[in-house]
Design a protein around this motif. Structure first.
Motif, mmCIF file in Angstrom:
data_model
loop_
_atom_site.group_PDB
_atom_site.id
_atom_site.type_symbol
_atom_site.label_atom_id
_atom_site.label_comp_id
_atom_site.label_asym_id
_atom_site.label_seq_id
_atom_site.Cartn_x
_atom_site.Cartn_y
_atom_site.Cartn_z
ATOM 1 N N LYS A 248 0.816 -1.217 0.000
ATOM 2 C CA LYS A 248 0.000 0.000 0.000
ATOM 3 C C LYS A 248 0.853 1.272 0.000
ATOM 4 C CE LYS A 248 -1.986 1.801 3.493
ATOM 5 N NZ LYS A 248 -2.958 2.078 4.560
ATOM 6 N N ARG A 249 2.174 1.133 0.201
ATOM 7 C CA ARG A 249 3.041 2.311 0.162
ATOM 8 C C ARG A 249 3.156 2.859 -1.266
ATOM 9 N NH1 ARG A 249 8.440 1.850 2.118
ATOM 10 N NH2 ARG A 249 8.219 3.695 3.439
ATOM 11 N N ALA A 362 -1.570 -8.667 4.957
ATOM 12 C CA ALA A 362 -1.267 -9.821 4.125
ATOM 13 C C ALA A 362 -1.383 -9.366 2.678
ATOM 14 C CB ALA A 362 -2.241 -10.957 4.397
ATOM 15 N N LEU A 363 -0.352 -9.646 1.887
ATOM 16 C CA LEU A 363 -0.330 -9.287 0.468
ATOM 17 C C LEU A 363 -0.501 -10.580 -0.322
ATOM 18 C CD1 LEU A 363 -0.013 -7.099 -1.662
ATOM 19 C CD2 LEU A 363 2.461 -7.260 -1.396
ATOM 20 N N ILE A 364 -1.698 -10.789 -0.864
ATOM 21 C CA ILE A 364 -2.106 -12.062 -1.441
ATOM 22 C C ILE A 364 -1.974 -12.005 -2.959
ATOM 23 C CG2 ILE A 364 -4.055 -13.658 -1.685
ATOM 24 C CD1 ILE A 364 -4.972 -11.903 0.998
ATOM 25 N N PRO A 383 -16.244 -18.551 6.231
ATOM 26 C CA PRO A 383 -15.529 -17.970 5.091
ATOM 27 C C PRO A 383 -16.285 -16.792 4.492
ATOM 28 C CG PRO A 383 -15.571 -20.366 4.955
ATOM 29 C CD PRO A 383 -16.503 -19.988 6.055
ATOM 30 N N GLU A 384 -15.551 -15.770 4.092
ATOM 31 C CA GLU A 384 -16.131 -14.580 3.479
ATOM 32 C C GLU A 384 -15.146 -13.997 2.486
ATOM 33 O OE1 GLU A 384 -15.766 -10.970 6.294
ATOM 34 O OE2 GLU A 384 -15.911 -12.705 7.663
ATOM 35 N N ALA A 385 -15.630 -13.057 1.690
ATOM 36 C CA ALA A 385 -14.776 -12.405 0.700
ATOM 37 C C ALA A 385 -13.756 -11.509 1.388
ATOM 38 C CB ALA A 385 -15.632 -11.595 -0.262
ATOM 39 N N LEU A 386 -12.633 -11.251 0.726
ATOM 40 C CA LEU A 386 -11.643 -10.323 1.262
ATOM 41 C C LEU A 386 -12.259 -8.943 1.414
ATOM 42 C CD1 LEU A 386 -8.456 -11.271 -0.820
ATOM 43 C CD2 LEU A 386 -9.344 -12.331 1.267
ATOM 44 N N SER A 387 -11.774 -8.174 2.372
ATOM 45 C CA SER A 387 -12.317 -6.837 2.602
ATOM 46 C C SER A 387 -11.215 -5.911 3.077
ATOM 47 C CB SER A 387 -13.444 -6.874 3.634
ATOM 48 O OG SER A 387 -12.963 -7.343 4.890
ATOM 49 N N GLY A 388 -11.431 -4.614 2.910
ATOM 50 C CA GLY A 388 -10.483 -3.616 3.380
ATOM 51 C C GLY A 388 -9.483 -3.173 2.345
ATOM 52 N N GLY A 389 -9.547 -3.753 1.139
ATOM 53 C CA GLY A 389 -8.621 -3.397 0.071
ATOM 54 C C GLY A 389 -9.295 -3.582 -1.273
ATOM 55 N N THR A 390 -8.518 -3.525 -2.330
ATOM 56 C CA THR A 390 -9.034 -3.767 -3.682
ATOM 57 C C THR A 390 -8.042 -4.635 -4.447
ATOM 58 O OG1 THR A 390 -7.998 -1.737 -4.501
ATOM 59 C CG2 THR A 390 -10.310 -1.591 -3.792
ATOM 60 N N TRP A 391 -8.564 -5.390 -5.401
ATOM 61 C CA TRP A 391 -7.704 -6.201 -6.249
ATOM 62 C C TRP A 391 -6.979 -5.322 -7.255
ATOM 63 C CZ3 TRP A 391 -6.258 -10.948 -5.349
ATOM 64 C CH2 TRP A 391 -7.082 -11.819 -4.623
ATOM 65 N N LEU A 406 -4.859 -6.481 8.471
ATOM 66 C CA LEU A 406 -5.100 -7.440 9.552
ATOM 67 C C LEU A 406 -5.336 -6.647 10.827
ATOM 68 C CD1 LEU A 406 -2.284 -9.998 8.690
ATOM 69 C CD2 LEU A 406 -4.651 -9.981 7.891
ATOM 70 N N LYS A 407 -6.607 -6.438 11.148
ATOM 71 C CA LYS A 407 -6.972 -5.570 12.267
ATOM 72 C C LYS A 407 -7.335 -6.336 13.527
ATOM 73 C CE LYS A 407 -8.561 -1.828 9.255
ATOM 74 N NZ LYS A 407 -9.678 -0.916 8.883
ATOM 75 N N GLU A 408 -7.704 -7.599 13.359
ATOM 76 C CA GLU A 408 -8.060 -8.421 14.520
ATOM 77 C C GLU A 408 -6.782 -9.026 15.094
ATOM 78 O OE1 GLU A 408 -11.040 -8.699 15.840
ATOM 79 O OE2 GLU A 408 -12.020 -7.454 14.313
#
Length: 635
Positions: A248-249, A362-364, A383-391, A406-408
């Motif tokens: 994200k930098r 995490a950079l997937i 299970p759920e979709a990724l969140s907090g970012g964009t592809w 990763l906030k939790e």
């Protein structure tokens, strides 16, 4: 000494960690049962308590033993399945595994042995200078490495740290022998303000190899300074295709090192910063090209005609070109796109002591075509979709990447994609960061061979359908002269017709017995590679289905059962596969009456479709016919 044993869904206090499941039987991964670890200099500081730590991740109950090579001190602990063990080394222990300048030969190493497969992670953490690495098992060691690093700051040191896995190991830098080590002994070299990128390190027996750079500016003119700590993979695991994701930098530096003379590199999406020649990116062994890639350009796709190594570097916080300024220099090994796994479990690193790390990601990386099938599970959730970012898609490679915050901090994150993924981990704070490869496969790619396009490690222990087998070898290295540089064997017998060939065909193999297929490669530098896999061949027939096809009241269902044999099944209803129904038995309810079939899977082999069984909602009718001289009557 501090010991912590935490449940996987409990509070994690250190290190971005992972464990990997669902591998085929023979595939190499970063899990193992034996490891060696040693730390390098961090910004010229002495080893102190709370500075050096490891985490051990277990997927099965296991006993783990740690041994300090320097004095033979040993401790043993148990880790249950799904638990994580954190070990922080105190001020009396840390100097026994930490290598200060000027380096040389020592016994400053830690031996880690487990009864079952585990993953091990290490971190070197100090105020505003931190880096972490996954620790590779001895099964991933090699005899040839090329150093990957960045130029050390004036007053600091570029360095490497080597650990011998066997007695009498001779280590050379280039053509000069630098050390003879016994098991667990360490050789460390430091070069003031140095940059040893591309330096060839070889040995006559497998070794562990770490980049241990005490402090760097990236780029060289931009502050601030952080250490680099990364265990490297040997040349035989280097690859030809890489997608370098961007954090994200917004912008990173990349280095690509060649293993052989005459290596041609092509890249899409990056700016060339420096390379040894002019015009095309053609490198000789040990030479490197430096690139700079941006998130806005979709990262960088790199291809080469001979195996190369790729590393990505976070830049200093003072770099004004960054779109997000938190963080500082750090280094991550970038895996070839072939080195994916199906799922990964990890947890965020929480800053300790004087660390100022605040954000964790995490950079997937996964194939674009199936990116939306990537799921995450947080803690004990669903299970759920990724969140907090964009592809971010990279069209040239066909892969995409996603920065997942990763906030939790007290939960594990579980990522899965059946098409494969790799994961980098990074954390950011004011003038502090870490960046490293968190999860990928560790297959041997050069030399290697494939059976019907299945990598030999993935094929090991698998079952194949009867038929011919197309064998394809890879040996991108200088070979010994003569046709016997490449030889092939089946069950110990050389296949002389295949001598010297990289591609050949096995017409058939006998059924229901394991067969060993072996490739022997003799390199020009007197190293011999022996690669083996074992497969079993079957000729499956359509499965028979037993069970009552009638659902007769008061019964509300009937159970169908396929015959035994396959490792896995797939049931079909009216010609369509039934999601999740992969067991030998299947229960049909009255509202699902219809036509049922099943197939069986024997490793890589699939049976033909079975005959159809039609399930009827009703009782079995028995019709009695009689002839009364005038016609038929029923009853």
């Amino acid at each position: 000494m501090k010991n912590f044993l935490l449940r996987s869904f409990g509070a994690f206090t250190l290190l971005f960690l992972f464990s990997i499941h669902l591998f085929s039987q023979g595939q190499s991964t970063t899990q193992g049962k034996e490891f060696w670890l040693s730390y390098g200099l961090n910004a010229g500081r002495s080893a102190t308590g709370d500075m050096l730590q490891i985490r051990v991740v277990a997927t099965k109950p296991t006993k783990v033993t740690l041994t300090f090579t320097q004095d033979g001190t040993t401790e043993t602990f148990n880790v249950s399945a799904g638990q994580v063990y954190t070990r922080t080394f105190d001020s009396s222990e840390a100097p026994k595994i930490y290598n200060p300048a000027p380096g040389g030969t020592s016994k400053r190493s830690l031996h880690i042995v487990s009864d079952e497969l585990i993953s091990v992670f290490a971190i070197n953490i100090s105020s505003a200078t931190t880096d972490a690495t996954n620790v590779l098992p001895v099964t991933n060691y090699g005899k040839a490495y090329r150093h990957m690093t960045y130029k050390a700051l004036s007053g600091s040191y570029d360095g490497y740290t080597i650990i011998a896995a066997e007695n009498g190991t001779k280590v050379s830098e280039g053509s000069t022998e630098v050390a003879t080590l016994n098991k667990g002994e360490v050789y460390t070299k430091y070069v003031a303000a140095g940059d040893m990128t591309g330096t060839l390190i070889t040995s006559d027996k497998p070794i562990a190899y770490f980049t241990t750079n005490s402090c760097v500016y990236i780029p060289t003119e931009t502050g601030a300074c952080d250490c680099l700590f990364q265990q490297e993979v040997p040349i035989h695991s280097w690859g030809n295709k890489f997608l370098v994701p961007i954090t994200k930098r917004g912008r990173e530096r990349i280095r690509v090192v060649a293993s052989q003379d005459g290596t041609t590199i092509t890249q899409t999406g990056a700016t060339i910063i420096s390379h040894p020649g002019t015009g095309s990116l053609s490198l000789n062994a040990g030479q490197f090209v430096e690139l700079e890639a941006a998130l806005s350009d979709g990262g960088c796709y790199i291809q080469s005609d001979k195996p190369v190594a790729v590393a990505s570097f976070l830049m200093g916080m003072d770099n004004v070109s960054l779109t997000y300024r938190n963080g500082d220099p750090a280094m991550a090994w970038v895996p070839p796109i072939e080195q994916t796994v199906m799922n990964v479990a990890l947890a965020p690193f929480v800053a300790t002591g004087t660390s100022v790390l605040k954000e964790h990601y995490a950079l997937i990386v996964t194939p674009t075509a199936t990116k939306n099938a990537t799921t995450m599970t947080i803690g004990g959730g669903t299970p759920e979709a990724l969140s907090g970012g964009t592809w971010t898609d990279n069209a040239a490679s066909g892969f995409s990447f996603y920065s997942m915050p990763l906030k939790e901090l007290t939960a594990t994150y579980y990522f899965e994609n059946a098409a494969g993924l790799s994961v980098m981990g990074y954390g950011l704070g004011g003038y502090e960061s870490y960046y490293y490869l968190a999860a990928s496969s560790a297959r041997q790619l050069n030399p290697a061979f494939y059976i019907n396009d299945i990598h030999f490690e993935d094929a090991n222990g698998q079952t194949y359908c009867a038929g011919e087998f197309k064998v394809r070898g890879v040996a991108q290295m200088p070979l010994k002269s003569g046709s016997d540089a490449i030889t092939w064997f089946i069950d110990g017998q050389e296949q002389t017709d295949a001598r010297g060939k990289l591609e050949w065909t096995i017409p058939s193999l006998s059924l229901n017995t394991p067969h060993e297929i072996k490739m022997v490669v003799k390199a020009a530098y007197n190293e011999v590679f022996t690669l083996t896999t074992k497969i079993t061949v079957v000729d499956p027939k359509p499965l028979k289905i037993s069970g009552d096809p009638y659902i007769c009241p008061p019964a509300q269902s009937t159970t169908l059962k396929a015959e035994s044999g396959p490792a896995r099944y797939q049931w079909f209803f009216n010609g369509d596969s039934i999601t999740g129904e992969t067991k030998q038995e299947y229960t049909v309810t009255k509202d699902k009456a219809g036509k049922y079939t099943v197939i069986g899977y024997y490793g890589k082999c699939q049976s033909p479709m079975s005959d159809t069984v039609t399930v009827i909602d009703g009782c079995k009718a028995i019709l009695k016919m009689a002839y009364d001289g005038n016609g038929y009557t029923s009853g």
